[in-house]
Design an enzyme around this catalytic site. Structure first.
Site, mmCIF file in Angstrom:
data_model
loop_
_atom_site.group_PDB
_atom_site.id
_atom_site.type_symbol
_atom_site.label_atom_id
_atom_site.label_comp_id
_atom_site.label_asym_id
_atom_site.label_seq_id
_atom_site.Cartn_x
_atom_site.Cartn_y
_atom_site.Cartn_z
ATOM 1 N N PHE A 33 138.090 90.663 96.161
ATOM 2 C CA PHE A 33 137.666 90.629 94.766
ATOM 3 C C PHE A 33 138.094 89.361 94.033
ATOM 4 O O PHE A 33 139.193 88.854 94.212
ATOM 5 C CB PHE A 33 138.222 91.847 94.021
ATOM 6 C CG PHE A 33 137.740 93.164 94.562
ATOM 7 C CD1 PHE A 33 136.513 93.258 95.217
ATOM 8 C CD2 PHE A 33 138.503 94.311 94.415
ATOM 9 C CE1 PHE A 33 136.067 94.468 95.719
ATOM 10 C CE2 PHE A 33 138.062 95.523 94.913
ATOM 11 C CZ PHE A 33 136.848 95.605 95.573
ATOM 12 N N HIS A 37 133.728 90.205 90.503
ATOM 13 C CA HIS A 37 133.700 91.629 90.890
ATOM 14 C C HIS A 37 134.305 92.488 89.777
ATOM 15 O O HIS A 37 133.793 93.556 89.452
ATOM 16 C CB HIS A 37 134.546 91.859 92.148
ATOM 17 C CG HIS A 37 133.983 91.270 93.398
ATOM 18 N ND1 HIS A 37 134.571 90.216 94.045
ATOM 19 C CD2 HIS A 37 132.893 91.612 94.143
ATOM 20 C CE1 HIS A 37 133.877 89.928 95.133
ATOM 21 N NE2 HIS A 37 132.856 90.740 95.218
ATOM 22 N N ASP A 150 123.613 86.550 93.141
ATOM 23 C CA ASP A 150 122.744 86.891 94.271
ATOM 24 C C ASP A 150 121.454 87.462 93.692
ATOM 25 O O ASP A 150 121.159 88.657 93.825
ATOM 26 C CB ASP A 150 123.452 87.912 95.171
ATOM 27 C CG ASP A 150 124.732 87.352 95.747
ATOM 28 O OD1 ASP A 150 124.657 86.556 96.680
ATOM 29 O OD2 ASP A 150 125.818 87.677 95.214
ATOM 30 N N GLN A 153 118.869 89.138 95.918
ATOM 31 C CA GLN A 153 119.385 90.439 96.385
ATOM 32 C C GLN A 153 119.152 91.509 95.316
ATOM 33 O O GLN A 153 118.693 92.617 95.607
ATOM 34 C CB GLN A 153 120.879 90.312 96.683
ATOM 35 C CG GLN A 153 121.608 91.639 96.814
ATOM 36 C CD GLN A 153 123.039 91.472 97.279
ATOM 37 O OE1 GLN A 153 123.286 91.244 98.444
ATOM 38 N NE2 GLN A 153 124.013 91.597 96.372
ATOM 39 N N MET A 184 131.507 82.156 90.594
ATOM 40 C CA MET A 184 132.524 82.818 91.425
ATOM 41 C C MET A 184 131.894 83.434 92.653
ATOM 42 O O MET A 184 130.814 84.023 92.590
ATOM 43 C CB MET A 184 133.237 83.884 90.608
ATOM 44 C CG MET A 184 134.088 83.251 89.549
ATOM 45 S SD MET A 184 135.357 84.355 88.995
ATOM 46 C CE MET A 184 136.061 83.345 87.695
HETATM 47 O O1 PAF Z 1 126.605 91.380 97.459
HETATM 48 C C1 PAF Z 1 127.309 91.920 98.336
HETATM 49 O O2 PAF Z 1 128.531 91.880 98.281
HETATM 50 C C2 PAF Z 1 126.632 92.656 99.476
HETATM 51 O O3 PAF Z 1 125.447 92.024 99.841
HETATM 52 C C3 PAF Z 1 126.382 94.157 99.203
HETATM 53 C C4 PAF Z 1 125.437 94.358 98.039
HETATM 54 C C5 PAF Z 1 127.709 94.832 98.894
HETATM 55 C C6 PAF Z 1 125.769 94.820 100.425
HETATM 56 O O4 PAF Z 1 126.587 94.726 101.535
#
Ligand code: PAF
Length: 283
Positions: A33, A37, A150, A153, A184
């Site tokens: 972390f 996070h 991300d 994602q 970060m």
């Molecule tokens: O972004 C991340 O840390 C990862 O891709 C996730 C979303 C936890 C999936 O493993």
């Protein structure tokens, strides 16, 4: 803070919490972390009554040549930090339980995962959406929080949730930056002090593009060329991509006549770093 290690216990507990009216908010993570996070966890607090963090370094989203084995891990530190921000439970499954022998199901968002990171890491997003679908089935959250660093994602997970009618609200959280602008990332710890200084060109190039756009430049080619040029001047920083895309579909944009995602990825030493900005034309 409760630590839950088995899928069975997590599912039973989540079911019981839901029945008693709790609103579960999940922050999926791979651990190690940083303040980014912790910001997601604090934001999760404002969205429900129970905040859970999953900590699982998901092997299926790493290609064989990537950093699965060296990915930074420090469970005790992660546990302490999560506890300090008031997380209620941490789900920490074993890889063997998540992917037992015979496992063969994949969840794939096809189109919007093809460009950008998907071009360099063709199996990555399939691994991400598969594990996130599993985490949603196991933790049964009402909402889940993902960082916008991300960005692709986040869009893939939102698309999956819509396409598969999952009853989870997926919430994006703004990029959290170091004081000097570096986005970060757990992978920043791979950087030597020199590389870290050089990596600042990523956020600086995006800032510069934002200024050029604010000055009236809307042509993608010109904005992208500015980013390439800035990054190309810095030794040890190798651009993977710099692209302007529709922020939802990831379709390429030739000019900015609606909000546009300017996304970059670059290799700096052993680290592959991401950053982005959304450029929005004024009305
Ligand atoms: O972004 C991340 O840390 C990862 O891709 C996730 C979303 C936890 C999936 O493993």
């Amino acid at each position: 803070m409760r630590i839950i290690r088995t899928i069975r216990e997590m599912q039973q507990q989540a079911e019981a919490w839901r029945r008693s009216g709790e609103v579960i908010v999940l922050v999926p993570t791979m651990g190690y972390f940083h303040a980014g996070h912790l910001a997601l966890m604090r934001h999760a607090r404002s969205l429900g009554t129970l905040v859970g963090v999953s900590l699982f370094v998901n092997p299926t989203q790493f290609a064989p040549t990537e950093d699965l084995t060296s990915y930074p891990r420090d469970f005790d530190r992660d546990r302490r930090l999560a506890e300090e921000v008031g997380v209620d439970f941490m789900f920490v499954p074993e890889a063997g339980a998540m992917y037992p022998s015979g496992f063969q199901t994949q969840v794939e968002v096809t189109e919007l995962t093809r460009p950008l990171c998907g071009a360099t890491r063709p199996t990555h997003f399939r691994g991400v959406t598969t594990v996130v679908a599993k985490l949603f089935n196991i933790v049964k959250p009402h909402a889940a929080v993902f960082g916008r660093k991300d960005y692709q994602q986040l869009m893939a997970v939102q698309r999956m949730v819509r396409d598969l009618n999952m009853e989870v609200t997926v919430v994006g959280h703004p990029i959290v930056r170091e004081a000097d602008g570096l986005a970060m990332s757990s992978r920043n710890q791979y950087l030597t002090p020199d590389q870290r200084r050089r990596a600042l060109v990523l956020s600086a190039a995006l800032d510069r593009a934002r200024q050029v756009f604010a000055g009236g430049e809307v042509r993608s080619a010109v904005l992208i060329e500015g980013v390439r040029e800035a990054i190309g001047k810095v030794p040890e920083v190798r651009l993977d991509y710099a692209e302007l895309r529709d922020p939802e579909t990831m379709a390429a944009l030739e000019r900015i006549d609606r909000p546009a995602l300017l996304a970059i990825a670059a290799f700096v030493g052993k680290a592959r770093l991401l950053d982005n900005v959304v450029l929005t034309p004024s009305a």
